[in-house]
Design an enzyme around this catalytic site. Structure first.
Site, short mmCIF file in Angstrom:
data_model
loop_
_atom_site.label_atom_id
_atom_site.label_comp_id
_atom_site.label_asym_id
_atom_site.label_seq_id
_atom_site.Cartn_x
_atom_site.Cartn_y
_atom_site.Cartn_z
N VAL A 18 0.84 -1.20 0.00
CA VAL A 18 0.00 0.00 0.00
C VAL A 18 0.88 1.26 0.00
O VAL A 18 0.68 2.17 -0.80
CB VAL A 18 -0.95 -0.01 1.22
CG1 VAL A 18 -1.61 1.34 1.41
CG2 VAL A 18 -2.01 -1.09 1.04
N THR A 128 -5.13 -0.43 7.15
CA THR A 128 -6.48 -0.88 7.50
C THR A 128 -6.56 -1.08 9.01
O THR A 128 -6.18 -2.12 9.52
CB THR A 128 -6.82 -2.17 6.74
OG1 THR A 128 -6.71 -1.90 5.35
CG2 THR A 128 -8.23 -2.65 7.06
N GLY A 260 -14.39 -21.14 -6.90
CA GLY A 260 -13.08 -21.76 -6.98
C GLY A 260 -12.62 -22.29 -5.65
O GLY A 260 -13.44 -22.68 -4.81
N CYS A 267 -5.17 -9.72 2.69
CA CYS A 267 -6.22 -8.78 3.09
C CYS A 267 -7.56 -9.44 3.42
O CYS A 267 -8.03 -9.33 4.54
CB CYS A 267 -6.40 -7.73 2.01
SG CYS A 267 -4.87 -6.83 1.74
N LYS A 270 -7.73 -11.88 6.56
CA LYS A 270 -7.36 -11.18 7.81
C LYS A 270 -8.38 -10.09 8.16
O LYS A 270 -8.82 -9.96 9.31
CB LYS A 270 -5.97 -10.56 7.61
CG LYS A 270 -5.56 -9.51 8.60
CD LYS A 270 -4.16 -8.99 8.29
CE LYS A 270 -4.11 -7.92 7.23
NZ LYS A 270 -4.55 -6.58 7.62
C1 UGA Z 1 -8.44 -7.03 -1.67
C2 UGA Z 1 -9.58 -6.10 -2.15
O1 UGA Z 1 -10.10 -6.60 -3.37
C3 UGA Z 1 -9.05 -4.67 -2.36
O2 UGA Z 1 -10.11 -3.81 -2.73
C4 UGA Z 1 -8.42 -4.19 -1.05
O3 UGA Z 1 -7.88 -2.89 -1.19
C5 UGA Z 1 -7.30 -5.15 -0.65
O4 UGA Z 1 -7.85 -6.47 -0.49
C6 UGA Z 1 -6.74 -4.66 0.65
O5 UGA Z 1 -7.47 -4.62 1.64
O6 UGA Z 1 -5.59 -4.22 0.67
P1 UGA Z 1 -6.42 -8.30 -2.91
O7 UGA Z 1 -6.13 -8.93 -1.58
O8 UGA Z 1 -5.31 -7.74 -3.71
O9 UGA Z 1 -7.49 -7.10 -2.73
O10 UGA Z 1 -7.08 -9.43 -3.79
P2 UGA Z 1 -8.53 -9.70 -4.43
O11 UGA Z 1 -8.52 -9.34 -5.85
O12 UGA Z 1 -9.57 -9.12 -3.58
O13 UGA Z 1 -8.58 -11.30 -4.33
C7 UGA Z 1 -8.58 -11.93 -3.05
C8 UGA Z 1 -8.79 -13.42 -3.18
O14 UGA Z 1 -10.10 -13.70 -3.62
C9 UGA Z 1 -7.88 -14.11 -4.19
O15 UGA Z 1 -7.40 -15.30 -3.60
C10 UGA Z 1 -8.78 -14.41 -5.36
O16 UGA Z 1 -8.38 -15.55 -6.08
C11 UGA Z 1 -10.10 -14.65 -4.65
N1 UGA Z 1 -11.27 -14.42 -5.52
C12 UGA Z 1 -11.51 -13.18 -6.02
C13 UGA Z 1 -12.13 -15.47 -5.81
O17 UGA Z 1 -11.95 -16.61 -5.34
N2 UGA Z 1 -13.24 -15.24 -6.61
C14 UGA Z 1 -13.50 -14.02 -7.10
O18 UGA Z 1 -14.53 -13.87 -7.80
C15 UGA Z 1 -12.61 -12.96 -6.82
#
Ligand code: UGA
Length: 441
Positions: A18, A128, A260, A267, A270
């Site tokens: 971040v 956060t 999946g 993030c 946690k």
């Molecule tokens: C997440 C949030 O999406 C951000 O908006 C936020 O700023 C960030 O946390 C944070 O708090 O810093 P991030 O951890 O980078 O972002 O990843 P995501 O894109 O949210 O994916 C998280 C997990 O969900 C991954 O393992 C992904 O594979 C899974 N996922 C995501 C699914 O299983 N299905 C989906 O449809 C989308």
């Protein structure tokens, strides 16, 4: 994106995902930014132009703003606090054993700021933190202050995603400012003026709740669709079509409906637990979120069940693993489902051939290479060679372009378990694969 250059220096404390991306985003908007971190090695890497983690486009942006002098990483935290009047606090809030967010690092920064109140400071909480963190930052600085400088505290939660962080910082869908004073509002509004997006002004607690609620809602969407995926499997229906139709309803929206092996990363898991704890200590029933977590934790078992059902015994079976990072576009493996899956497969005595475009060295530290048990290979094709099954755990776009006919030829048994529904099942079956997705017929 670049606006005219301004004179005011902004301080960014904490150069993790971040912090570094925020610092470079502000530099790209035209501001002078001084960045610092208590980890001197991290600062040294950044000074050399190497981000301490993989994030697309970040290195290029780092080199650009080191080159033009708009971004200055320095190891001396105190010096950064003195130089800048607007301070973005971007330090980590890891999880404590009871699920609470550990705000020790934020408190440490507040104490340090208190010792350097050499003029007006606007302290912006970007980390956060649980609701009330910004209030505690102000209280801590006021308690321990040395100088007589004025103080404002604000909360500007970050919504960037790993893998698309640079884009998310420069083109956000919304920006939230939790504020107490007009002065803080004016400074932050001016800072973010180059961004063309809706800005929402709230009080401090509301801004902090927005951040946690956003991540908890995203987690809820994922667990919801995973629950529906299980029903689809039980009834020979297709969850990807269910998700597509749901997403066309504007009230639901298409994002975060990919079924999946569940959500991982630093993030969502946690922050979900931290939000549950906030509900608990506030006396509010957050049991909905406990279910969200329970469903997520059951995904790995469900996925492995399909493998056991089909291969019966895993002892000495060769399995190709495609993807390790918790999502594509990052080398981050924190709370990645792959870690638990690998651990379980090794327990069962399987022989693993593993490939990921970015995250192999991270995983190797936990599961080192071992002849006849676990090897890290240099392509997806090598991972598949001689395998009894191929397991896709991260949907890296490059996997979509693999020559699957070639892969099929080199496998011992042409079985594919697609933990992210990346592939087209009918195409793979046409090529002779036994294909299993998540919630697909
Ligand atoms: C997440 C949030 O999406 C951000 O908006 C936020 O700023 C960030 O946390 C944070 O708090 O810093 P991030 O951890 O980078 O972002 O990843 P995501 O894109 O949210 O994916 C998280 C997990 O969900 C991954 O393992 C992904 O594979 C899974 N996922 C995501 C699914 O299983 N299905 C989906 O449809 C989308």
């Amino acid at each position: 994106m670049v606006s005219e250059e301004h004179n005011d220096t902004i301080g960014v404390i904490g150069l993790g995902h971040v912090g570094l991306t925020t610092a470079l985003g502000l530099a790209e908007m035209g501001w002078s930014v001084v960045g610092t971190d208590s980890d001197a090695e991290k600062v040294a890497l950044v000074q050399k132009g190497s981000p301490p983690f993989y994030e697309p486009d970040l290195e290029q942006l780092l080199r650009k703003h080191l080159g033009n002098g708009r971004f200055k990483p320095i190891p001396d935290v105190e010096q950064a606090l003195e130089q800048a009047s607007t301070l973005f606090v971007c330090v980590g809030t890891p999880q404590k054993s009871n699920g609470d967010a550990d705000v020790t690092a934020i408190e440490g920064v507040a104490q340090a700021i208190a010792r350097h109140l050499n003029g007006y400071k606007l302290v912006v909480e970007k980390s956060t933190g649980p609701v009330m963190t910004a209030h505690w930052i102000r209280r801590t600085i006021e308690r321990y202050r040395n100088g007589d400088g004025e103080l404002d505290v604000a909360c500007n939660p970050e919504f960037l995603r790993q893998g698309t962080a640079v884009h998310d910082v420069l083109y956000p869908e919304r920006v939230v400012f939790g504020l107490e004073t007009e002065r803080a509002r004016d400074i932050l509004t001016r800072l973010y003026a180059p961004l063309n997006c809706p800005i929402m002004l709230t009080d401090l607690n509301t801004a902090e709740i927005i951040k946690h609620a956003a991540n908890a809602f995203l987690s809820t969407k994922i667990s919801f669709i995973n629950m529906v995926a299980d029903l689809c499997e039980a009834t020979n229906a297709d969850v990807t079509q269910v998700a597509q139709a749901l997403g066309l309803d504007q009230r639901i929206g298409p994002g975060f409906l990919n079924a999946g092996i569940g959500f991982g990363g630093y993030c969502l898991p946690k922050d979900l637990r931290a939000f549950m704890r906030i509900g608990e200590v506030s006396g509010v029933d957050f049991s909905l979120l406990r279910e969200v977590e329970r469903i997520n934790l059951s995904r790995v078992e469900h996925f492995l069940g399909k493998l056991l059902e089909n291969l019966w015994v895993l002892q000495k079976k060769t399995l190709g693993i495609l993807g390790l990072s918790f999502k594509p576009g990052t080398d981050d493996i924190r709370e990645a489902p792959s870690l638990e899956i690998i651990g379980r497969l090794l327990q069962e005595g399987a022989v693993l051939q593993i490939y990921d475009p970015q995250a192999m060295s991270e995983v190797q530290r936990i599961y080192p290479s071992e002849a006849g048990r676990i090897s890290y290979v240099s392509s997806a094709y090598e991972a598949a060679r001689g395998a009894d099954a191929l397991l896709l755990l991260t949907e890296w776009p490059e996997f979509k372009d693999l020559d699957m006919a070639e892969i099929r030829r080199t496998m011992r048994l042409p079985m594919l378990l697609d933990g992210r529904n990346l592939f087209d099942p009918s195409e793979l079956r046409r090529l002779g694969f036994t294909y299993y997705g998540m919630g697909r017929p």
